[in-house]
Design a protein around this motif. Structure first.
Motif, mmCIF file in Angstrom:
data_model
loop_
_atom_site.group_PDB
_atom_site.id
_atom_site.type_symbol
_atom_site.label_atom_id
_atom_site.label_comp_id
_atom_site.label_asym_id
_atom_site.label_seq_id
_atom_site.Cartn_x
_atom_site.Cartn_y
_atom_site.Cartn_z
ATOM 1 N N VAL A 76 9.966 -9.007 57.014
ATOM 2 C CA VAL A 76 10.915 -7.784 56.393
ATOM 3 C C VAL A 76 12.131 -7.859 57.449
ATOM 4 C CG1 VAL A 76 11.141 -5.478 55.977
ATOM 5 C CG2 VAL A 76 9.104 -6.757 55.585
ATOM 6 N N ALA A 80 15.836 -8.299 56.576
ATOM 7 C CA ALA A 80 16.629 -7.330 56.818
ATOM 8 C C ALA A 80 17.731 -7.487 57.657
ATOM 9 C CB ALA A 80 16.027 -6.203 57.142
ATOM 10 N N ARG A 201 5.804 -6.355 50.711
ATOM 11 C CA ARG A 201 7.002 -7.202 50.374
ATOM 12 C C ARG A 201 7.036 -7.740 48.727
ATOM 13 N NH1 ARG A 201 5.145 -11.638 52.499
ATOM 14 N NH2 ARG A 201 7.183 -12.807 52.188
ATOM 15 N N VAL A 204 8.551 -4.763 46.766
ATOM 16 C CA VAL A 204 9.939 -4.659 46.993
ATOM 17 C C VAL A 204 10.638 -5.952 46.172
ATOM 18 C CG1 VAL A 204 11.836 -5.302 48.783
ATOM 19 C CG2 VAL A 204 9.903 -3.591 49.266
ATOM 20 N N ASP A 210 16.427 -3.707 47.660
ATOM 21 C CA ASP A 210 17.285 -4.323 48.536
ATOM 22 C C ASP A 210 17.132 -3.740 49.886
ATOM 23 O OD1 ASP A 210 19.607 -5.030 50.368
ATOM 24 O OD2 ASP A 210 21.190 -5.104 48.810
ATOM 25 N N TYR A 211 16.942 -4.517 51.059
ATOM 26 C CA TYR A 211 16.519 -3.810 52.224
ATOM 27 C C TYR A 211 17.429 -3.013 52.636
ATOM 28 C CZ TYR A 211 12.081 -6.444 52.296
ATOM 29 O OH TYR A 211 10.930 -7.176 51.946
ATOM 30 N N SER A 222 18.002 3.338 55.574
ATOM 31 C CA SER A 222 17.805 2.157 54.663
ATOM 32 C C SER A 222 16.337 1.565 54.231
ATOM 33 C CB SER A 222 18.595 0.867 55.160
ATOM 34 O OG SER A 222 17.893 0.016 56.383
ATOM 35 N N GLY A 224 14.874 -1.218 54.562
ATOM 36 C CA GLY A 224 14.675 -2.057 55.770
ATOM 37 C C GLY A 224 14.178 -1.505 57.172
#
Length: 367
Positions: A76, A80, A201, A204, A210-211, A222, A224
């Motif tokens: 991540v 990100a 993940r 996602v 979108d991170y 955000s 991320g």
């Protein structure tokens, strides 16, 4: 062919930049120095580091050691492009495991491996490690930076951490005095911490998120940044209560959630009963449940669900410990109790009434 016409190979030709490694060491020396504590030397660059237990104030210490990583939470951070907090996670995963045994973390070493070393990225990672060490009160006394082309995909890196702590012989946890009727106190987590990210993940990815976009569960940050909220470090708040003798046992809720972790600190004749309705499920976990159609039972086996550390205390000490931990900055609530049971190993039962964690009906999961 004459030797003068042959290509002269260098280590840099093979993808290893010794100068970049030296530059990273220079960049992180001030970070390590900021973690200096009594008993340690933090002059990086030697072949080993020293720690003086007597100078640290110990009389009859037992050393406790631990090692851990951050798992796929690193992916991540990499995807990100945010690298300043995973170092805190790395420290947290090690030192929280030390304090559950009553130990004060004394020093920390890290291992950072990558295919091609980026000094700014490496420095960002180590800045988080130094911050984690400051939060835990331990010294960053050394580590290893490995540049290994061909071992890692471009942009990838890996982390491992190693920590050593000490505890006076009479303060080791879990204590032999744990018994049925002892109260379980839950200390709030800061988020997902550092376990379950392979599932996170996957969600996602499958949801096409979108991170860099706003988090579905928090418009102010955000996705991320929200998912990279660092693991909470409980060391400084817990040590005074451990030394006062008011904590009988501690459990760090990591991979395996409540079901796998609580029995690790209990004698074979006890089980932990946890009331899932005793605290509100934080928004990130509600989002995970709803977006992944994850059952409460699976949540209790996979995530911390908002409780990062559990303390077992005598019923008569519960209010005192809650007051002390709250004053130290923790969010604490009673989440259950210890009960007697027959069997050859400790167990855990997590129960939720209808509505607890969004369930339509009462539920229960156990081990």
């Amino acid at each position: 062919m004459s030797s003068s016409s042959k290509k002269s190979y260098t280590y840099k030709d093979a993808g290893v930049d010794i100068e970049a490694g030296a530059n990273l060491v220079d960049a992180i020396k001030p970070m390590a120095k900021s973690t200096r504590r009594t008993g340690s030397n933090v002059d990086l660059g030697g072949f080993g580091a020293l720690f003086d237990l007597k100078a640290a104030g110990y009389e009859d210490p037992i050393l406790v050691a631990g090692t851990d990583g951050v798992g796929t939470k690193l992916k991540v951070a990499i995807d990100a492009g945010l690298h300043t907090t995973v170092g805190i996670d790395l420290v947290a995963m090690c030192v929280n495991d030390l304090v559950v045994q009553g130990a004060e973390p004394l020093f920390f070493l890290d291992y950072f491996a990558t295919g091609k070393l980026s000094v700014p990225e490496g420095a960002a990672v180590v800045s988080g490690i130094a911050e984690g060490c400051r939060q835990a009160g331990c010294a960053l006394i050394g580590g290893e930076t490995a540049e290994m082309p061909g071992m890692y995909a471009e942009g990838d890196y890996d982390l491992a951490g190693f920590s050593v702590g000490a505890v006076e012989r009479g303060e080791l946890l879990p204590a032999a005095t744990m018994k049925a009727g002892d109260v379980l106190l839950g200390l709030a987590s800061s988020g997902i911490h550092s376990n379950g990210y392979s599932l996170v993940r996957r969600l996602v990815s499958d949801l096409g998120l979108d991170y860099g976009a706003p988090a579905p569960f928090d418009d102010d940050t955000s996705l991320g940044e929200a998912l990279l909220t660092p693991t909470r470090i409980y060391v400084k708040s817990l040590l005074p209560e451990i030394r006062a003798g008011r904590i009988k046992g501690l459990c760090h809720i990591t991979g395996g959630g409540f079901i796998e972790n609580l029995p690790r600190v209990l004698p074979s004749d006890l089980s932990a009963e946890v009331d899932a309705g005793a605290w509100d499920l934080p928004p990130v976990f509600t989002w995970l449940m709803e977006s992944g159609n994850i059952t409460p039972e699976e949540m209790a086996r996979t995530f911390n669900c908002g409780i990062g550390m559990v303390a077992a205390v005598a019923a008569e000490d519960a209010d005192t410990v809650i007051t002390a931990l709250s004053a130290a900055g923790e969010t604490v609530c009673r989440i259950g109790q210890l009960v007697s049971h027959e069997g050859d190993k400790a167990g855990t039962v997590v129960r939720g009434a209808a509505g607890a964690w969004g369930a339509d009906a009462p539920w229960e999961t156990r081990a």
